[in-house]
Write an enzyme that holds these catalytic residues in place. Sequence first.
Site, PDB file in Angstrom:
ATOM      1  CE  LYS A  17      -1.283   1.578   3.856  1.00 60.01           C
ATOM      2  NZ  LYS A  17      -0.571   2.891   3.789  1.00 60.01           N
ATOM      3  CG  ASP A 145      -2.916   1.376   6.733  1.00 62.27           C
ATOM      4  OD1 ASP A 145      -3.581   2.403   6.520  1.00 62.27           O
ATOM      5  OD2 ASP A 145      -1.705   1.386   7.007  1.00 62.27           O
TER       6      ASP A 145
END
EC number: 2.7.1.148
Length: 291
Positions: A17, A145
């Site tokens: 990410k 996340d």
Amino acid sequence: MRQGDTGGPLVETARAKINLALHVTGRREDGYHLLDSLVVFPDIADRLTLEPANGLELRLEGRFASALDGPCQDNLILKAVRRFADMTGAATDVRLTLEKNLPVASGIGGGSADAAAAIRLMECFTGHTLARRQRLDLSLALGADVPVCLDRKPARMGGIGDRLAPAPAMPAAGIVLVNPLEAVSTPAVFRAMTTRDNPPLPDLPERFADLDALCAYLRDTRNDMQAAAETLCPAITAVIAALTALPEVMFARMSGSGATCFALCATDKETRIADTVAEAHPDWWIAAGRL
């Protein structure tokens, strides 16, 4: 996700990410920080496989397997499987094998991506497809996340990670990730920040015409954690300097809370950039891919 023709293990990638931009816009009374971030997922990833077993088991392999702290049973992957089973009633008789290719505590959501991959594998393996609200509740319980990693699509991420909106389609681009192999504590970075009530991202366009347009947008944005992270880990400054010195690099910045930094470039330049940086800094972790 794929499965061998002979019915072998299910395989899922857990992509890094990358926060192309990360604005810290406030802090709630419970201590959670509010973010406004543009997130992408290049084809640089851990690899997770699942197969039937007698009981729940996790095996760790790959370059960074030994860097995972604590007992294996506390790994976020196993927490994801157990919470999925609690929510759906599914059995947990599976063996998961994690090929840990991404550095740990490096600002690219590796653990969150691994947990999200485990959820996707369990959905496929058990046939229990979670509703959107269930997915959000499950993933948020694992970490801020995890929701965006579960979707694995370019997104604008807000709130504490619970507000996700589709980002404009990303232009074709190469990307190089560089980490000096120094772990950075996210809580320590937040503590070192001097301001936490910063402006949000500028309005996103409907589309980025090309990589030049994306880089122009990013120059009007920030990573509000970068300055604090550099005080804790000066090697981040050296990584950014090494990347920005290369003429092929169109934009470079730290991702997340660090210490991984990224460089954007034309799609035929990423390997050359990675090779050049690796030659000068053989002790750094370097990976090249595409957005």
